[in-house]
Design a protein around this motif. Structure first.
Motif, PDB file in Angstrom:
ATOM      1  N   GLU A 317       0.850  -1.187   0.000  1.00 21.18           N
ATOM      2  CA  GLU A 317       0.000   0.000   0.000  1.00 21.18           C
ATOM      3  C   GLU A 317       0.889   1.242   0.000  1.00 21.18           C
ATOM      4  O   GLU A 317       1.690   1.438   0.920  1.00 21.18           O
ATOM      5  CB  GLU A 317      -0.906   0.017   1.236  1.00 21.18           C
ATOM      6  CG  GLU A 317      -1.873  -1.145   1.299  1.00 21.18           C
ATOM      7  CD  GLU A 317      -2.701  -1.142   2.576  1.00 21.18           C
ATOM      8  OE1 GLU A 317      -2.616  -0.132   3.317  1.00 21.18           O
ATOM      9  OE2 GLU A 317      -3.405  -2.132   2.842  1.00 21.18           O
ATOM     10  N   ASP A 318       0.754   2.053  -1.046  1.00 20.59           N
ATOM     11  CA  ASP A 318       1.538   3.291  -1.111  1.00 20.59           C
ATOM     12  C   ASP A 318       1.113   4.247  -0.005  1.00 20.59           C
ATOM     13  O   ASP A 318      -0.051   4.253   0.421  1.00 20.59           O
ATOM     14  CB  ASP A 318       1.367   3.964  -2.473  1.00 20.59           C
ATOM     15  CG  ASP A 318       2.040   3.183  -3.590  1.00 20.59           C
ATOM     16  OD1 ASP A 318       2.963   2.405  -3.277  1.00 20.59           O
ATOM     17  OD2 ASP A 318       1.643   3.339  -4.763  1.00 20.59           O
ATOM     18  N   GLY A 319       2.064   5.054   0.440  1.00 18.16           N
ATOM     19  CA  GLY A 319       1.777   6.019   1.504  1.00 18.16           C
ATOM     20  C   GLY A 319       1.476   7.409   0.955  1.00 18.16           C
ATOM     21  O   GLY A 319       1.604   7.682  -0.244  1.00 18.16           O
ATOM     22  N   LEU A 320       1.071   8.284   1.846  1.00 23.18           N
ATOM     23  CA  LEU A 320       0.721   9.657   1.475  1.00 23.18           C
ATOM     24  C   LEU A 320       1.265  10.595   2.546  1.00 23.18           C
ATOM     25  O   LEU A 320       1.026  10.389   3.746  1.00 23.18           O
ATOM     26  CB  LEU A 320      -0.796   9.794   1.380  1.00 23.18           C
ATOM     27  CG  LEU A 320      -1.349  10.916   0.497  1.00 23.18           C
ATOM     28  CD1 LEU A 320      -0.927  10.709  -0.951  1.00 23.18           C
ATOM     29  CD2 LEU A 320      -2.866  10.964   0.604  1.00 23.18           C
ATOM     30  N   LYS A 321       1.983  11.614   2.130  1.00 23.77           N
ATOM     31  CA  LYS A 321       2.594  12.561   3.060  1.00 23.77           C
ATOM     32  C   LYS A 321       2.020  13.959   2.837  1.00 23.77           C
ATOM     33  O   LYS A 321       1.866  14.395   1.702  1.00 23.77           O
ATOM     34  CB  LYS A 321       4.112  12.581   2.851  1.00 23.77           C
ATOM     35  CG  LYS A 321       4.856  13.556   3.731  1.00 23.77           C
ATOM     36  CD  LYS A 321       6.349  13.529   3.402  1.00 23.77           C
ATOM     37  CE  LYS A 321       7.121  14.521   4.253  1.00 23.77           C
ATOM     38  NZ  LYS A 321       8.572  14.530   3.904  1.00 23.77           N
TER      39      LYS A 321
END
Length: 548
Positions: A317-321
């Motif tokens: 799962e890609d992350g988000l910043k």
């Protein structure tokens, strides 16, 4: 003939010619004038001598002639003059008479005397001052405005009240801002007394002054407080929100904004000021950004000996910043201060996840077949092994001394194995009834046999994190079944407990003698030693992947 010249010389006295007579007369006049000048100069010098270290002729103080007086005499005169001055102050129904000193007035008699003698004491100056008339010198007087004001305030009777400033308060129960009215007081405006004393004190004459006691309005009026409440109301009515990630919207409620606002008098105490708790605002915005942010979650895939993926344990799962948290907080603070409308949105940046490839667990049946095959070969290999051992013993003797010599050198040249890197995570394989600890894609402990949840109490599957830990805990289901019920249980001092989802967790099970089957109430039962190892290795937040 008679000789005229001769006759003249022999006859009567001779007479001077006209030119010589005039010269003689001029000399006589000059001599007389010189005598007069000497006499006058001597007298003037004697006259001037009388004024050494004394006031010159014509010197006056407040109209009184002090010519010829010394500094001490003038100082004493001025001091006496000042001590005799009193001020009659009328305030309301009372009248008080006070000396100048009690009003903060200082008469500097010595400085006044110095000013009176501060003239050139020459003959010319003495003669000039004698003919020039009066030379007035003003007394040196200073007025302490603060002391005069304090005296004026002391005239207010004790039963009179001070003015009370209006306030703005927040009712947390009703969630409303309210104006608390101010109240007029009784007091004095000290400016009246200060101005009068400043004007009349230098004359060193007694005088009177009327100091009115009057209604004093508070510095902060009720109208100002009501206006401030109106400003806050307008601020709270204005919609405020922050556009979050993935179309989420964070509303900044009026209740939340009220908690950030406060009202207090400004530094001068003359007006109300609305202030914003900037630290609280920044913390709230940071929390919202944390809610929107997504931590990248690496995927986990099991691969066989050929590198083929045989099972996906966890999808990546890609992350988000959030990249502009501080800027959004600045915008919200500005909006709360009423300077700009709130038009804020979080900006994001994607964080790519990776995939950890781990070896697929061996099939228990394959392992058993391999052991049987290995056992068949053991008999054949034993005979060969005996011969090989004899030859090996001889060879070992020859190389023993060499090994001992090189031992220290070899130990220096050894390179420790690389430590595994990556995220710590725990693999719970419910199919094999095992637990394995990983760092990245490297198994560092296990697989270890476990007891998982029995039918009807199956262990939960999915991705989790350890969120609660106890080295010892009493475990019970008393919240669901009363004591005495057939399903009720209470197990005291369960060791090394680590919860990863609701009531599901790892813990030691000293009451079990075997593992590798389903039989718990849903928790992962382990030997006490295994549970302790996992407790010491893991920590809060350690990832847990539970799967079949």
């Amino acid at each position: 003939m008679t000789n005229v010249t001769e006759s003249a010389s022999l006859g009567g006295p001779s007479r001077p010619t006209g030119r010589h007579g005039r010269r003689r007369a001029l000399l006589i006049v000059i001599a007389i004038l010189a005598l007069i000048a000497v006499a006058l100069t001597g007298g003037a010098m004697a006259y001037a001598k009388q004024f050494d270290d004394r006031a010159l002729p014509g010197t006056t103080i407040l109209g009184q002639d002090v010519s010829g007086k010394s500094a001490d005499e003038i100082s004493a005169l001025v001091a006496e003059k000042g001590e005799g001055v009193s001020v009659a102050v009328t305030a309301g129904d009372q009248e008080v008479e006070v000396p100048l000193a009690d009003l903060g007035v200082t008469v500097d008699a010595d400085a006044t005397a110095t000013a009176a003698l501060d003239r050139e004491n020459s003959v010319a100056e003495v003669i000039s001052s004698t003919w020039s008339g009066e030379h007035p010198v003003a007394p040196v007087v200073s007025v302490d405005d603060a002391a005069v004001a304090d005296f004026a305030k002391s005239l207010v009777p004790e039963d009179k009240t001070e003015p009370v400033d209006a306030e703005v308060t927040f009712d947390e129960d009703a969630q409303t801002w309210n104006a608390v009215p101010g109240r007029n007081g009784q007091g004095v405006d000290p400016k009246v007394l200060v101005d009068t004393v400043t004007q009349k004190a230098p004359a060193l004459e007694s005088f009177s002054v009327e100091q009115p006691i009057e209604e004093i309005a508070p510095a902060i009026t009720t109208e100002e407080a009501e206006e401030t409440v109106g400003t806050i109301s307008s601020l709270l009515e204005q919609p405020m929100s922050i556009q979050g990630a993935d179309d989420a919207t964070h509303e900044v409620s009026a209740e939340k904004r009220s908690g950030w606002l406060s009202v207090a008098p400004d530094k001068a105490g003359e007006a109300l000021a609305i202030s914003v708790d900037e630290d609280a605002v920044r913390e709230w915005v940071s929390d919202r950004a944390t809610d929107d942010a997504v931590e990248a979650k690496d995927g986990i895939e099991q691969i066989d000996e050929d590198g083929k993926v045989v099972k996906v344990v966890a999808e990546k799962e890609d992350g988000l910043k959030i990249t502009n948290t501080d800027a959004v907080a600045d915008e919200l603070i500005a909006a709360l201060q009423g300077t700009t409308p709130l038009e804020a949105a979080f900006e994001t940046q994607k964080i790519k996840a990776e995939v950890n490839e781990v070896d697929a667990p061996k099939d228990p049946d394959d392992e058993k077949d391999k052991k049987d095959e290995d056992a068949k070969d053991d008999d054949t290999k034993d005979a060969d092994k005996k011969d090989e051992d004899a030859a090996k013993d001889e060879k070992d003797k020859d190389e023993k001394s060499k090994d001992e010599k090189d031992k220290s050198k070899d130990s220096d040249e050894e390179t420790p194995a690389d430590k595994p890197t990556g995220e710590k995570w725990i693999d719970v394989n419910l199919s094999n009834k095992t637990v394995t600890a990983y760092v990245g894609d490297t198994p560092v402990w296990g697989p270890r046999s476990i007891v998982d949840g029995k039918e009807g109490n199956e262990t939960v599957t999915g991705s989790f994190e350890i969120y609660l830990r106890y080295d010892r805990q009493d475990m019970t289901n008393a919240a669901y079944y009363p004591e005495g019920h057939e399903k009720y249980y209470l197990t005291p001092d369960v060791p090394w407990v680590q919860y990863f989802h609701n009531g599901y967790g790892f813990h030691g099970a000293p009451w079990r003698s075997s593992f590798g089957y389903s039989g718990s109430h849903g928790c992962i039962n382990m030997t006490v030693s295994d549970a302790k190892w996992l407790y010491d290795w893991a920590s809060m937040g350690t990832r847990v992947e539970s799967h079949y």
